[in-house]
Motif scaffolding. Structure first.
Motif, PDB file in Angstrom:
ATOM      1  N   LEU A  26       0.832  -1.209   0.000  1.00 22.69           N
ATOM      2  CA  LEU A  26       0.000   0.000   0.000  1.00 22.69           C
ATOM      3  C   LEU A  26       0.864   1.255   0.000  1.00 22.69           C
ATOM      4  N   LYS A  27       1.956   1.240   0.757  1.00 17.83           N
ATOM      5  CA  LYS A  27       2.831   2.410   0.818  1.00 17.83           C
ATOM      6  C   LYS A  27       3.462   2.669  -0.545  1.00 17.83           C
ATOM      7  N   ARG A  28       3.703   1.601  -1.290  1.00 20.09           N
ATOM      8  CA  ARG A  28       4.277   1.757  -2.624  1.00 20.09           C
ATOM      9  C   ARG A  28       3.268   2.364  -3.593  1.00 20.09           C
ATOM     10  N   CYS A  29       1.989   2.128  -3.353  1.00 22.09           N
ATOM     11  CA  CYS A  29       0.949   2.553  -4.294  1.00 22.09           C
ATOM     12  C   CYS A  29       0.467   3.977  -4.051  1.00 22.09           C
ATOM     13  N   VAL A  30       0.452   4.425  -2.787  1.00 21.86           N
ATOM     14  CA  VAL A  30      -0.139   5.726  -2.465  1.00 21.86           C
ATOM     15  C   VAL A  30       0.940   6.799  -2.437  1.00 21.86           C
ATOM     16  N   PRO A  31       0.554   8.063  -2.586  1.00 21.70           N
ATOM     17  CA  PRO A  31       1.536   9.151  -2.500  1.00 21.70           C
ATOM     18  C   PRO A  31       2.204   9.214  -1.134  1.00 21.70           C
ATOM     19  N   ALA A  32       3.411   9.794  -1.103  1.00 23.53           N
ATOM     20  CA  ALA A  32       4.151   9.906   0.156  1.00 23.53           C
ATOM     21  C   ALA A  32       3.460  10.893   1.085  1.00 23.53           C
ATOM     22  N   GLY A  33       3.721  10.726   2.392  1.00 18.42           N
ATOM     23  CA  GLY A  33       3.145  11.639   3.369  1.00 18.42           C
ATOM     24  C   GLY A  33       2.445  10.891   4.484  1.00 18.42           C
ATOM     25  N   SER A 232      -4.601   4.228 -13.580  1.00 21.75           N
ATOM     26  CA  SER A 232      -3.750   3.669 -14.629  1.00 21.75           C
ATOM     27  C   SER A 232      -2.327   3.391 -14.150  1.00 21.75           C
ATOM     28  N   VAL A 233      -1.979   3.807 -12.933  1.00 21.55           N
ATOM     29  CA  VAL A 233      -0.658   3.486 -12.382  1.00 21.55           C
ATOM     30  C   VAL A 233      -0.554   1.964 -12.257  1.00 21.55           C
ATOM     31  N   PRO A 234       0.543   1.340 -12.724  1.00 24.08           N
ATOM     32  CA  PRO A 234       0.618  -0.126 -12.756  1.00 24.08           C
ATOM     33  C   PRO A 234       0.251  -0.828 -11.453  1.00 24.08           C
ATOM     34  N   PRO A 235       0.780  -0.417 -10.275  1.00 20.68           N
ATOM     35  CA  PRO A 235       0.376  -1.134  -9.053  1.00 20.68           C
ATOM     36  C   PRO A 235      -1.120  -1.029  -8.760  1.00 20.68           C
ATOM     37  N   ILE A 236      -1.723   0.143  -9.043  1.00 21.35           N
ATOM     38  CA  ILE A 236      -3.161   0.303  -8.807  1.00 21.35           C
ATOM     39  C   ILE A 236      -3.947  -0.573  -9.778  1.00 21.35           C
ATOM     40  N   MET A 237      -3.501  -0.591 -11.038  1.00 20.58           N
ATOM     41  CA  MET A 237      -4.182  -1.420 -12.029  1.00 20.58           C
ATOM     42  C   MET A 237      -4.094  -2.898 -11.656  1.00 20.58           C
ATOM     43  N   LEU A 238      -2.921  -3.331 -11.213  1.00 16.57           N
ATOM     44  CA  LEU A 238      -2.742  -4.727 -10.794  1.00 16.57           C
ATOM     45  C   LEU A 238      -3.662  -5.055  -9.626  1.00 16.57           C
ATOM     46  N   SER A 239      -3.752  -4.156  -8.649  1.00 18.11           N
ATOM     47  CA  SER A 239      -4.621  -4.384  -7.492  1.00 18.11           C
ATOM     48  C   SER A 239      -6.083  -4.471  -7.916  1.00 18.11           C
ATOM     49  N   THR A 240      -6.478  -3.600  -8.828  1.00 20.85           N
ATOM     50  CA  THR A 240      -7.861  -3.619  -9.318  1.00 20.85           C
ATOM     51  C   THR A 240      -8.188  -4.939  -9.997  1.00 20.85           C
ATOM     52  N   ILE A 241      -7.278  -5.421 -10.820  1.00 16.13           N
ATOM     53  CA  ILE A 241      -7.502  -6.683 -11.529  1.00 16.13           C
ATOM     54  C   ILE A 241      -7.588  -7.846 -10.545  1.00 16.13           C
ATOM     55  N   VAL A 242      -6.789  -7.814  -9.479  1.00 16.47           N
ATOM     56  CA  VAL A 242      -6.853  -8.876  -8.464  1.00 16.47           C
ATOM     57  C   VAL A 242      -8.232  -8.913  -7.821  1.00 16.47           C
ATOM     58  N   VAL A 243      -8.759  -7.751  -7.444  1.00 12.79           N
ATOM     59  CA  VAL A 243     -10.084  -7.696  -6.805  1.00 12.79           C
ATOM     60  C   VAL A 243     -11.158  -8.187  -7.767  1.00 12.79           C
ATOM     61  N   PHE A 278      -8.961  -0.164   0.774  1.00 10.02           N
ATOM     62  CA  PHE A 278      -8.439   1.150   1.151  1.00 10.02           C
ATOM     63  C   PHE A 278      -7.624   1.766   0.012  1.00 10.02           C
ATOM     64  N   LEU A 279      -6.972   0.922  -0.770  1.00 12.95           N
ATOM     65  CA  LEU A 279      -6.203   1.430  -1.900  1.00 12.95           C
ATOM     66  C   LEU A 279      -7.115   1.949  -3.003  1.00 12.95           C
ATOM     67  N   LEU A 280      -8.198   1.232  -3.278  1.00  8.66           N
ATOM     68  CA  LEU A 280      -9.054   1.580  -4.406  1.00  8.66           C
ATOM     69  C   LEU A 280     -10.106   2.627  -4.074  1.00  8.66           C
ATOM     70  N   PHE A 281     -10.536   2.696  -2.805  1.00  7.35           N
ATOM     71  CA  PHE A 281     -11.676   3.551  -2.493  1.00  7.35           C
ATOM     72  C   PHE A 281     -11.425   4.582  -1.391  1.00  7.35           C
ATOM     73  N   VAL A 282     -10.263   4.534  -0.754  1.00  5.05           N
ATOM     74  CA  VAL A 282      -9.897   5.561   0.227  1.00  5.05           C
ATOM     75  C   VAL A 282      -8.752   6.420  -0.300  1.00  5.05           C
ATOM     76  N   ALA A 283      -7.748   5.774  -0.885  1.00  8.52           N
ATOM     77  CA  ALA A 283      -6.600   6.518  -1.413  1.00  8.52           C
ATOM     78  C   ALA A 283      -6.982   7.566  -2.458  1.00  8.52           C
TER      79      ALA A 283
END
Length: 450
Positions: A26-33, A232-243, A278-283
């Motif tokens: 998740l840390k790799r997928c979301v913006p820093a901060g 369209s960011v690759p990690p987000i797209m990969l996570s979406t396809i998994v779900v 949390f990655l797909l609907f909170v981030a």
């Protein structure tokens, strides 16, 4: 240590691995901060439950391994886009092999994990269409994932009773298409079952309805570009396809093989992908460039962290620590055949002989506690008679003594084991075996057909 103690240590290690893996992904997928760190922390906290610390589960192993499959896949693609092509191809191949073998080996733990290699393969095909990778990389992953899967299927076919692939995967004996909107709604309802403030019925509705807001936002021109760029960011797209792959697999399996199980209704199947909510609907809320919005997100995530630590984790654990539960001779909590489980296991040990065949709705508990090989309840007497004949030939005995040892309540297995009365009618019992008065389980002797 005993097998039970070893499983507990494995569970603790797997819980730690799951939390670490999901936090890193998740840390790799979301913006820093700070907001990104909190999103990753809450998602990692939701990846495990306190029950898994004390009750070993194969679902936990799948949940712990999945983020590493995603990390290996993402690392493979990152190496392909690096500036050193020759070295990067070798590293990319190594990461794809690691991802494929890990995804394929999960099939040995849970058949339901087949959605993992399918999702990664589909994602690689999407990247191939975008000309980011070649067919060679897809082939490397496919072969690596197929080797452990095909190996297990061949072992099952060679040493098992044969049969079709459907029977090997425990999908029942009938196939009938029953696809309805209810299945889609049921799948979506179970996915966002996060547990936060679940004593309020409205909370689950909020978690299930919130993603619809994201979908509506995609229709608005103002937010469409930002959300599309995020998705369209690759990690987000990969996570979406998994779900999507897991939900599609559960709906499709239930539509075709629902006569065996209501797969879409089993909450444990959704455990591996809950952190991705949390990655797909909170981030995506982090895309709103308003400090007040970011502050509200931080407050909500801090409340979620508090709930995890003070409610979801600590309260059940303290309750179980002080629980006054019966223990079996092997050392585990007694979960079936109560009251009198220990006396039942002792009585069965006294009856043990080469002629004894035990059938039970909790057969593996009997095998663990007594060392007596035990069978699950078959579909009908004809199937059991076939099993008995094979066992008699293998043991070189002329006549077997078949005992059904039944807990009258199937407990957590109600969704797939026939009720007690139906089992009695199916196998036409006419003789009940006398046991100790403290034994509550029903022990019935089955006489095979002549």
């Amino acid at each position: 240590v005993s097998a039970v103690e070893a499983c507990r240590w494995i569970s603790v290690a797997a819980c730690a691995t799951a939390m670490a893996g999901w936090f890193v992904w998740l840390k790799r997928c979301v913006p820093a901060g700070v907001t990104g760190v909190l999103i990753a922390a809450v998602a990692a906290g939701c990846s495990v439950s306190t029950a898994w610390l004390v009750n070993p589960s194969t679902d936990l192993l799948l949940t712990a391994a999945l983020p590493f499959v995603l990390l290996f896949t993402a690392e493979a693609l990152r190496n392909l886009t690096s500036e050193a092509p020759h070295r990067s191809r070798a590293r990319s191949t190594a990461w794809l092999v690691a991802a494929g073998l890990t995804a394929g080996e999960l099939f040995w733990v849970r058949y339901a994990s087949i959605f993992v290699p399918l999702a990664v393969a589909f994602y690689l095909l999407v990247e191939w269409r975008h000309r980011k990778i070649g067919l060679r990389q897809i082939g490397v992953f496919g072969v690596s994932a197929a080797i452990p899967i095909v190996t297990l299927l061949l072992i099952n076919h060679s040493f098992g009773t044969g049969g079709t692939l459907r029977t090997q995967l425990n999908l029942g004996h009938t196939v009938q298409l029953d696809l309805s909107p209810r299945l889609l709604g049921h799948a979506w309802w179970n996915f966002p079952d996060l547990g936060f403030y679940d004593h309020h019925p409205l909370s689950h509705w909020i978690y299930a309805a919130w993603p619809m807001v994201i979908v509506v936002a995609l229709l608005a021109p103002v937010t469409r570009r930002a959300l599309r760029s995020f998705m369209s960011v690759p990690p987000i797209m990969l996570s979406t396809i998994v779900v999507v792959t897991l939900l599609a697999m559960l709906v499709g399996t239930t539509a075709l093989f629902g006569d065996k199980y209501d797969y879409v209704g089993l909450a444990r199947y959704y455990a591996p992908i809950k952190p991705l909510y949390f990655l797909l609907f909170v981030a995506p809320l982090m895309l709103i460039p308003r400090r007040v919005v970011r502050a509200l997100i931080v407050v909500a995530l801090l409340v979620a962290c508090s709930w995890l630590v003070r409610q979801s984790w600590s309260r059940p654990y303290k309750t179980w620590l002080h629980a006054d539960r019966e223990a079996t001779p092997y050392g585990q909590w007694s979960r079936c055949f109560e009251p009198g489980a220990a006396n039942l296991y002792g009585w069965l040990t006294e009856q043990d002989a080469s002629e004894l065949i035990v059938v039970s709705n909790f057969h593996e508990y009997i095998a663990l506690e007594t060392g007596i090989p035990a069978l699950p309840i078959p579909e009908d007497p004809a199937t059991l008679d076939t099993w008995v004949e094979r066992i008699q030939r293998a043991r070189e005995i002329r006549e077997a003594r078949v005992l059904f040892v039944l807990d009258r309540d199937n407990r957590w297995r109600d969704y797939w084991i026939k009720p007690f009365d139906e089992v009695i009618r199916t196998f036409h019992f006419d003789h009940r075996v006398q046991t100790a008065a403290t034994v509550s389980a029903a022990v019935l002797e089955y006489r095979p057909s002549p």
